[in-house]
Write a protein that holds these residues in place. Structure first.
Motif, PDB file in Angstrom:
ATOM      1  N   TYR A 228      46.902  28.611  44.607  1.00 21.39           N
ATOM      2  CA  TYR A 228      47.112  29.464  43.445  1.00 21.39           C
ATOM      3  C   TYR A 228      48.159  28.848  42.522  1.00 21.39           C
ATOM      4  CZ  TYR A 228      51.503  31.038  45.565  1.00 21.39           C
ATOM      5  OH  TYR A 228      52.769  31.069  46.089  1.00 21.39           O
ATOM      6  N   SER A 229      48.192  29.355  41.286  1.00 24.06           N
ATOM      7  CA  SER A 229      49.217  28.953  40.330  1.00 24.06           C
ATOM      8  C   SER A 229      49.327  30.023  39.255  1.00 24.06           C
ATOM      9  CB  SER A 229      48.863  27.598  39.707  1.00 24.06           C
ATOM     10  OG  SER A 229      49.930  27.128  38.892  1.00 24.06           O
ATOM     11  N   TYR A 230      50.516  30.169  38.674  1.00 24.55           N
ATOM     12  CA  TYR A 230      50.731  31.169  37.626  1.00 24.55           C
ATOM     13  C   TYR A 230      51.969  30.793  36.820  1.00 24.55           C
ATOM     14  CZ  TYR A 230      54.403  32.953  40.708  1.00 24.55           C
ATOM     15  OH  TYR A 230      55.526  33.054  41.496  1.00 24.55           O
ATOM     16  N   ALA A 231      52.119  31.457  35.685  1.00 24.29           N
ATOM     17  CA  ALA A 231      53.311  31.311  34.853  1.00 24.29           C
ATOM     18  C   ALA A 231      53.933  32.686  34.667  1.00 24.29           C
ATOM     19  CB  ALA A 231      52.955  30.716  33.496  1.00 24.29           C
ATOM     20  N   ALA A 232      55.260  32.747  34.678  1.00 21.36           N
ATOM     21  CA  ALA A 232      55.968  34.015  34.458  1.00 21.36           C
ATOM     22  C   ALA A 232      57.186  33.765  33.580  1.00 21.36           C
ATOM     23  CB  ALA A 232      56.383  34.646  35.790  1.00 21.36           C
ATOM     24  N   PRO A 233      57.258  34.464  32.441  1.00 19.09           N
ATOM     25  CA  PRO A 233      56.219  35.342  31.897  1.00 19.09           C
ATOM     26  C   PRO A 233      55.008  34.530  31.454  1.00 19.09           C
ATOM     27  CG  PRO A 233      58.028  35.088  30.334  1.00 19.09           C
ATOM     28  CD  PRO A 233      58.479  34.412  31.590  1.00 19.09           C
ATOM     29  N   GLU A 234      53.868  35.193  31.429  1.00 17.09           N
ATOM     30  CA  GLU A 234      52.628  34.505  31.097  1.00 17.09           C
ATOM     31  C   GLU A 234      52.492  34.308  29.588  1.00 17.09           C
ATOM     32  OE1 GLU A 234      47.963  35.692  31.134  1.00 17.09           O
ATOM     33  OE2 GLU A 234      49.060  36.055  33.006  1.00 17.09           O
ATOM     34  N   PRO A 235      52.339  33.075  29.118  1.00 11.98           N
ATOM     35  CA  PRO A 235      52.162  32.869  27.676  1.00 11.98           C
ATOM     36  C   PRO A 235      50.815  33.411  27.197  1.00 11.98           C
ATOM     37  CG  PRO A 235      51.942  30.796  28.863  1.00 11.98           C
ATOM     38  CD  PRO A 235      52.380  31.812  29.870  1.00 11.98           C
ATOM     39  N   VAL A 236      50.796  33.890  25.987  1.00 14.21           N
ATOM     40  CA  VAL A 236      49.580  34.457  25.408  1.00 14.21           C
ATOM     41  C   VAL A 236      48.477  33.401  25.385  1.00 14.21           C
ATOM     42  CG1 VAL A 236      48.566  35.445  23.322  1.00 14.21           C
ATOM     43  CG2 VAL A 236      50.885  36.082  24.002  1.00 14.21           C
ATOM     44  N   GLY A 237      47.295  33.812  25.848  1.00 11.65           N
ATOM     45  CA  GLY A 237      46.137  32.926  25.809  1.00 11.65           C
ATOM     46  C   GLY A 237      45.959  32.045  27.027  1.00 11.65           C
ATOM     47  N   LEU A 238      46.843  32.155  28.021  1.00  9.81           N
ATOM     48  CA  LEU A 238      46.761  31.251  29.171  1.00  9.81           C
ATOM     49  C   LEU A 238      45.431  31.379  29.904  1.00  9.81           C
ATOM     50  CD1 LEU A 238      48.051  29.158  31.023  1.00  9.81           C
ATOM     51  CD2 LEU A 238      49.123  31.023  32.309  1.00  9.81           C
ATOM     52  N   ALA A 239      44.976  32.610  30.124  1.00 11.72           N
ATOM     53  CA  ALA A 239      43.749  32.818  30.903  1.00 11.72           C
ATOM     54  C   ALA A 239      42.494  32.363  30.163  1.00 11.72           C
ATOM     55  CB  ALA A 239      43.622  34.285  31.291  1.00 11.72           C
ATOM     56  N   ASP A 240      42.634  31.997  28.889  1.00 11.52           N
ATOM     57  CA  ASP A 240      41.491  31.461  28.137  1.00 11.52           C
ATOM     58  C   ASP A 240      41.376  29.942  28.295  1.00 11.52           C
ATOM     59  OD1 ASP A 240      40.894  33.990  27.106  1.00 11.52           O
ATOM     60  OD2 ASP A 240      42.306  33.729  25.446  1.00 11.52           O
ATOM     61  N   ARG A 241      42.387  29.322  28.881  1.00 15.75           N
ATOM     62  CA  ARG A 241      42.373  27.867  29.034  1.00 15.75           C
ATOM     63  C   ARG A 241      41.503  27.452  30.223  1.00 15.75           C
ATOM     64  NH1 ARG A 241      45.927  24.993  25.692  1.00 15.75           N
ATOM     65  NH2 ARG A 241      46.295  26.379  23.927  1.00 15.75           N
ATOM     66  N   PRO A 242      40.779  26.344  30.118  1.00 15.68           N
ATOM     67  CA  PRO A 242      39.920  25.900  31.218  1.00 15.68           C
ATOM     68  C   PRO A 242      40.741  25.384  32.393  1.00 15.68           C
ATOM     69  CG  PRO A 242      39.942  24.279  29.461  1.00 15.68           C
ATOM     70  CD  PRO A 242      40.688  25.466  28.933  1.00 15.68           C
ATOM     71  N   LEU A 243      40.159  25.506  33.563  1.00 17.12           N
ATOM     72  CA  LEU A 243      40.786  25.045  34.796  1.00 17.12           C
ATOM     73  C   LEU A 243      39.954  23.928  35.408  1.00 17.12           C
ATOM     74  CD1 LEU A 243      41.600  28.522  36.412  1.00 17.12           C
ATOM     75  CD2 LEU A 243      43.255  26.943  35.378  1.00 17.12           C
ATOM     76  N   ARG A 244      40.605  23.095  36.191  1.00 14.67           N
ATOM     77  CA  ARG A 244      39.926  22.087  37.002  1.00 14.67           C
ATOM     78  C   ARG A 244      40.272  22.349  38.458  1.00 14.67           C
ATOM     79  NH1 ARG A 244      42.786  18.764  33.553  1.00 14.67           N
ATOM     80  NH2 ARG A 244      43.873  17.861  35.336  1.00 14.67           N
ATOM     81  N   PRO A 245      39.332  22.096  39.377  1.00 15.83           N
ATOM     82  CA  PRO A 245      37.909  21.776  39.185  1.00 15.83           C
ATOM     83  C   PRO A 245      37.108  23.006  38.766  1.00 15.83           C
ATOM     84  CG  PRO A 245      38.378  22.049  41.510  1.00 15.83           C
ATOM     85  CD  PRO A 245      39.701  22.162  40.804  1.00 15.83           C
ATOM     86  N   ALA A 246      35.793  22.869  38.669  1.00 17.04           N
ATOM     87  CA  ALA A 246      34.951  23.951  38.164  1.00 17.04           C
ATOM     88  C   ALA A 246      35.009  25.202  39.038  1.00 17.04           C
ATOM     89  CB  ALA A 246      33.504  23.459  38.054  1.00 17.04           C
ATOM     90  N   ALA A 247      35.335  25.048  40.322  1.00 12.84           N
ATOM     91  CA  ALA A 247      35.373  26.200  41.232  1.00 12.84           C
ATOM     92  C   ALA A 247      36.593  27.090  41.018  1.00 12.84           C
ATOM     93  CB  ALA A 247      35.352  25.713  42.677  1.00 12.84           C
ATOM     94  N   ALA A 248      37.594  26.615  40.283  1.00 12.15           N
ATOM     95  CA  ALA A 248      38.816  27.404  40.060  1.00 12.15           C
ATOM     96  C   ALA A 248      38.530  28.580  39.135  1.00 12.15           C
ATOM     97  CB  ALA A 248      39.905  26.518  39.477  1.00 12.15           C
ATOM     98  N   ARG A 249      39.310  29.655  39.300  1.00 16.92           N
ATOM     99  CA  ARG A 249      39.089  30.890  38.553  1.00 16.92           C
ATOM    100  C   ARG A 249      40.412  31.500  38.102  1.00 16.92           C
ATOM    101  NH1 ARG A 249      34.816  29.055  38.812  1.00 16.92           N
ATOM    102  NH2 ARG A 249      32.864  29.907  39.630  1.00 16.92           N
ATOM    103  N   TRP A 250      40.361  32.220  36.982  1.00  8.78           N
ATOM    104  CA  TRP A 250      41.454  33.093  36.577  1.00  8.78           C
ATOM    105  C   TRP A 250      41.175  34.485  37.123  1.00  8.78           C
ATOM    106  CZ3 TRP A 250      45.847  31.340  34.897  1.00  8.78           C
ATOM    107  CH2 TRP A 250      45.916  30.150  34.161  1.00  8.78           C
ATOM    108  N   ASN A 251      42.182  35.113  37.740  1.00  5.76           N
ATOM    109  CA  ASN A 251      42.043  36.456  38.294  1.00  5.76           C
ATOM    110  C   ASN A 251      43.073  37.363  37.652  1.00  5.76           C
ATOM    111  OD1 ASN A 251      40.224  35.924  40.901  1.00  5.76           O
ATOM    112  ND2 ASN A 251      41.690  34.260  40.698  1.00  5.76           N
ATOM    113  N   GLU A 252      42.625  38.527  37.174  1.00  2.33           N
ATOM    114  CA  GLU A 252      43.571  39.487  36.629  1.00  2.33           C
ATOM    115  C   GLU A 252      44.323  40.148  37.768  1.00  2.33           C
ATOM    116  OE1 GLU A 252      43.839  43.120  33.375  1.00  2.33           O
ATOM    117  OE2 GLU A 252      41.907  42.189  33.842  1.00  2.33           O
ATOM    118  N   GLN A 253      45.643  40.256  37.640  1.00  7.04           N
ATOM    119  CA  GLN A 253      46.464  40.800  38.716  1.00  7.04           C
ATOM    120  C   GLN A 253      47.691  41.483  38.126  1.00  7.04           C
ATOM    121  OE1 GLN A 253      48.768  38.173  41.464  1.00  7.04           O
ATOM    122  NE2 GLN A 253      47.392  38.984  43.020  1.00  7.04           N
ATOM    123  N   ARG A 254      47.717  42.803  38.224  1.00  7.05           N
ATOM    124  CA  ARG A 254      48.858  43.596  37.774  1.00  7.05           C
ATOM    125  C   ARG A 254      49.252  43.296  36.334  1.00  7.05           C
ATOM    126  NH1 ARG A 254      52.586  42.579  43.177  1.00  7.05           N
ATOM    127  NH2 ARG A 254      51.095  43.423  44.696  1.00  7.05           N
ATOM    128  N   GLY A 255      48.262  43.220  35.478  1.00  6.31           N
ATOM    129  CA  GLY A 255      48.539  43.040  34.066  1.00  6.31           C
ATOM    130  C   GLY A 255      48.736  41.606  33.625  1.00  6.31           C
TER     131      GLY A 255
END
Length: 309
Positions: A228-255
């Protein structure tokens, strides 16, 4: 040894729940017996050649210098003092209550007295039950506990390599007894002002802007091992950025959002280790640039800050 061997949560869930509480018993001793460091860096475990360790503590509180080590090859807890005195006992077949009692006995035998302020689980379902009363959790499968340590050791080295690429303030790679994950955190120098109602553990952990990378073994809310990986505080638009490899996912968690790469999606793939490093790097680069970090200045290719060194 297979890289990223199977470690399905269902196969060792009962053992994991017992071991997690064993780790919290010892972790709270470490919390009470060590000098406090910024962002709680004094508290987590570090990986060893046979298990995990508290590292040396004591001295400043009147206790001898001592360590507590879990040996997941011989499946024993080992308490050692600087003068060479040592106590150990088997981890197999013990309830949490028995483990707590034997650990306290071992400490007294080497001349250490540590007062734990809250001797019960932290942020677990039985948070109100003292360790001394927990006879429910007593499962311990040596095979799966050893497998947990093997996976932990491999992920530890992946995170060490990822850490080597950054020259700014960065935590050690360490294993948290709170959430039973292993992680490393990169920091900017930007102070984060949090609301007064935020608990003191969170306040200290996130008093600065961070980008964190890690791995956990799964739990009731996410029942599978994952990077897993995350940023705190989360910058606006982060979850719209593509991830590598293709199997990686963004998951919403507590806002906010958590980037995940399921362990089973990558572990059997060619170049699995590099895929995990690519995953961590993709999150870091996206978060750092959106948050305004000078990623180029903070880069440390090959662990070297001076190209002429």
């Amino acid at each position: 040894m297979e890289i990223f061997p199977p470690v399905p949560l269902a196969e060792w869930k009962a053992s994991k729940e017992t071991l997690h509480r064993f780790a919290q018993v010892v972790g709270k001793i470490r919390l009470a017996g060590s000098v406090r460091r910024n962002h709680w860096w004094n508290v987590p475990f570090h990986v060893t050649g046979s298990g995990i360790t508290t590292r040396p503590m004591g001295l400043v509180d009147g206790n001898p210098v001592f360590t507590i080590d879990f040996d997941f090859v011989a499946h024993r807890l080992i308490v050692r003092a600087l003068d060479g005195s040592e106590q150990s006992f088997s981890l197999i077949g013990r309830s949490v209550a028995d483990f707590h009692h034997r650990t306290q006995e071992a400490l007294r035998a080497i001349g250490a007295e540590v007062s734990v302020e809250h001797p019960h689980p932290f942020d677990l379902p039985d948070v109100r039950r003292p360790f001394t009363e927990d006879t429910e959790h007593a499962a311990y499968d040596p095979f799966w506990v050893n497998r947990y340590w093997q996976v932990l050791s491999q992920v530890n080295l992946v995170l060490e390599e990822f850490s080597s690429r950054y020259s700014g303030k960065i935590s050690p790679v360490h294993h948290f007894w709170h959430t039973f994950d292993i992680a490393v955190t990169r920091f900017s120098d930007r102070r984060i002002d949090q609301p007064r109602e935020v608990d003191p553990v969170t306040r200290e952990a996130y008093s600065r802007e961070v980008i964190s990378a890690g791995f956990w073994f799964g739990d009731d809310t996410f029942p599978a091992p994952a990077f897993y990986s995350y940023a705190a505080p989360e910058p606006v638009g982060l979850a719209d950025r593509p991830l590598r490899p293709a199997a990686a996912r963004w998951n919403e968690q507590r806002g906010s959002h958590l980037a995940t790469l399921a362990y089973d999606d990558v572990r059997g793939e060619p170049g699995a280790r590099q895929q995990v490093l690519d995953f961590y790097e993709s999150v870091y680069q996206a978060a750092a640039r959106l948050a305004g970090w000078d990623a180029e200045h903070l880069a440390c290719p090959g662990g070297v800050t001076d190209p002429l060194a």
